[in-house]
Design a protein around this motif. Sequence first.
Motif, mmCIF file in Angstrom:
data_model
loop_
_atom_site.group_PDB
_atom_site.id
_atom_site.type_symbol
_atom_site.label_atom_id
_atom_site.label_comp_id
_atom_site.label_asym_id
_atom_site.label_seq_id
_atom_site.Cartn_x
_atom_site.Cartn_y
_atom_site.Cartn_z
ATOM 1 N N UNK A 9 24.988 40.733 -24.993
ATOM 2 C CA UNK A 9 24.121 41.829 -25.423
ATOM 3 C C UNK A 9 24.846 43.165 -25.489
ATOM 4 N N UNK A 10 25.826 43.369 -24.615
ATOM 5 C CA UNK A 10 26.457 44.686 -24.510
ATOM 6 C C UNK A 10 27.813 44.797 -25.195
ATOM 7 N N UNK A 11 28.432 43.674 -25.516
ATOM 8 C CA UNK A 11 29.766 43.727 -26.118
ATOM 9 C C UNK A 11 29.837 42.924 -27.424
ATOM 10 N N UNK A 12 29.504 41.639 -27.364
ATOM 11 C CA UNK A 12 29.721 40.776 -28.521
ATOM 12 C C UNK A 12 28.807 41.122 -29.690
ATOM 13 N N UNK A 13 27.494 41.221 -29.445
ATOM 14 C CA UNK A 13 26.569 41.546 -30.527
ATOM 15 C C UNK A 13 26.807 42.950 -31.096
ATOM 16 N N UNK A 14 27.014 43.976 -30.259
ATOM 17 C CA UNK A 14 27.313 45.292 -30.832
ATOM 18 C C UNK A 14 28.576 45.304 -31.696
ATOM 19 N N UNK A 15 29.552 44.464 -31.366
ATOM 20 C CA UNK A 15 30.772 44.410 -32.170
ATOM 21 C C UNK A 15 30.516 43.806 -33.555
ATOM 22 N N UNK A 16 29.500 42.942 -33.657
ATOM 23 C CA UNK A 16 29.189 42.291 -34.929
ATOM 24 C C UNK A 16 28.207 43.086 -35.787
ATOM 25 N N UNK A 17 27.469 44.015 -35.184
ATOM 26 C CA UNK A 17 26.409 44.724 -35.911
ATOM 27 C C UNK A 17 26.907 45.542 -37.104
ATOM 28 N N UNK A 18 28.063 46.212 -37.031
ATOM 29 C CA UNK A 18 28.520 46.927 -38.232
ATOM 30 C C UNK A 18 28.712 45.996 -39.436
ATOM 31 N N UNK A 19 29.229 44.794 -39.197
ATOM 32 C CA UNK A 19 29.336 43.820 -40.292
ATOM 33 C C UNK A 19 27.954 43.441 -40.804
ATOM 34 N N UNK A 20 27.056 43.191 -39.882
ATOM 35 C CA UNK A 20 25.716 42.710 -40.240
ATOM 36 C C UNK A 20 24.935 43.766 -41.018
ATOM 37 N N UNK A 21 24.932 45.006 -40.517
ATOM 38 C CA UNK A 21 24.063 46.031 -41.088
ATOM 39 C C UNK A 21 24.699 46.821 -42.226
ATOM 40 N N UNK A 22 25.976 47.150 -42.097
ATOM 41 C CA UNK A 22 26.595 48.056 -43.059
ATOM 42 C C UNK A 22 27.489 47.363 -44.078
ATOM 43 N N UNK A 23 28.184 46.299 -43.645
ATOM 44 C CA UNK A 23 29.138 45.657 -44.548
ATOM 45 C C UNK A 23 28.452 44.594 -45.416
ATOM 46 N N UNK A 24 27.754 43.670 -44.783
ATOM 47 C CA UNK A 24 27.068 42.612 -45.537
ATOM 48 C C UNK A 24 25.613 42.969 -45.867
ATOM 49 N N UNK A 25 25.073 43.998 -45.192
ATOM 50 C CA UNK A 25 23.696 44.464 -45.446
ATOM 51 C C UNK A 25 22.721 43.285 -45.472
ATOM 52 N N UNK A 26 22.735 42.522 -44.396
ATOM 53 C CA UNK A 26 21.982 41.273 -44.333
ATOM 54 C C UNK A 26 20.475 41.546 -44.367
ATOM 55 N N UNK A 27 19.767 40.795 -45.202
ATOM 56 C CA UNK A 27 18.308 40.809 -45.220
ATOM 57 C C UNK A 27 17.811 39.428 -44.798
ATOM 58 N N UNK A 28 16.820 39.413 -43.911
ATOM 59 C CA UNK A 28 16.263 38.145 -43.446
ATOM 60 C C UNK A 28 14.887 37.914 -44.051
ATOM 61 N N UNK A 29 14.594 36.643 -44.290
ATOM 62 C CA UNK A 29 13.324 36.224 -44.879
ATOM 63 C C UNK A 29 12.769 35.093 -44.009
#
Length: 323
Positions: free
Chosen positions: A78-98
């Motif tokens: 929660x404090x290291x691994x997921x925050x490290x992946x969030x820039x890819x998820x939100x800004x780089x790939x701009x993932x949308x979930x359905x």
Amino acid sequence: MTEARVIPLHADDAGARRRWRLGGPQNGGPAPEPEPEPAVEAEPEPGAEWDELIEFAKRRLGGDYTVDDFGFDRELTDNVLLPALRPLYRSWFRVETIGMHNVPGEGGALVVANHSGTVPIDSLMTAVALHDDHPDHRHLRLLGADLMFRLPGIGTLARKGGATLACTPDAERLMSSGELVGVWPEGFKGIGKPFHDRYKLQRFGRGGFVSAALRTGVPIIPCAIVGAEEIYPKIGDIRPLARLFGAPYFPVTPLFPWFGPLGMIPLPSKWYIEFGTPIPTDTIGAAEADDPMTVFNLTDQVRETIQHTLYRLLSQRRNAFTG
């Protein structure tokens, strides 16, 4: 030397979430109570973030944290691994979930997804999606190939992030304990396929994931991922180098290995992750887990569902990078 405490699966987290219910006279309910004035959040004191970081480091160095039987470290995730992946998820790939409502908020379930992208980033993005975009912030327990756990450093991080070996006993134990488990049945055939075969599902193995779901009675949730195929378009394979490194393939892309480390940066494609309607298994019965025909038919149903969803998402997409 201190060691992390090992806790059994699903020890009491004492983390109940407060839920709010809408109601009012127009719905036949009691009149709503006056809403309290929103509390004004106090400005964090200067250096507070550094203090939290120091406390986190002290706990880690002192072994004051817990892991479960499989090595899953919730605090580190929660404090290291997921925050490290969030820039890819939100800004780089701009993932949308359905279809996130199709994923249960509690209890065991099996997420089955297509695999692609040359490098298995799609599994990591799915894990971020289920934690950040699901109302109950569920952790996805990934089932990975043994090669991942043989890689120095990577295998340890994968374990701490909740992954475990893709074998039936581990999968059944996790799902029986109420965990959300993720599997990518195409394996290396999926992530390593040539770019001209993009979004064409490969064979789903022998259906071991279906047998595990049947034995535990958990629902199977088909998951279609669009966008991962374009991050590293695989146009070639240097097989002598693959054999040298003990890898299933050594990819050649338009940028790698020609541009060196720069060629390892994934292209910023636009991603969509859709979670389909759950396929129940508790009505079939655990006894059918050893019936080859039942397993084959259910495996084929899951595969066809994902393939049709991929085609639909692709038909709605105008551009691989703008969506």
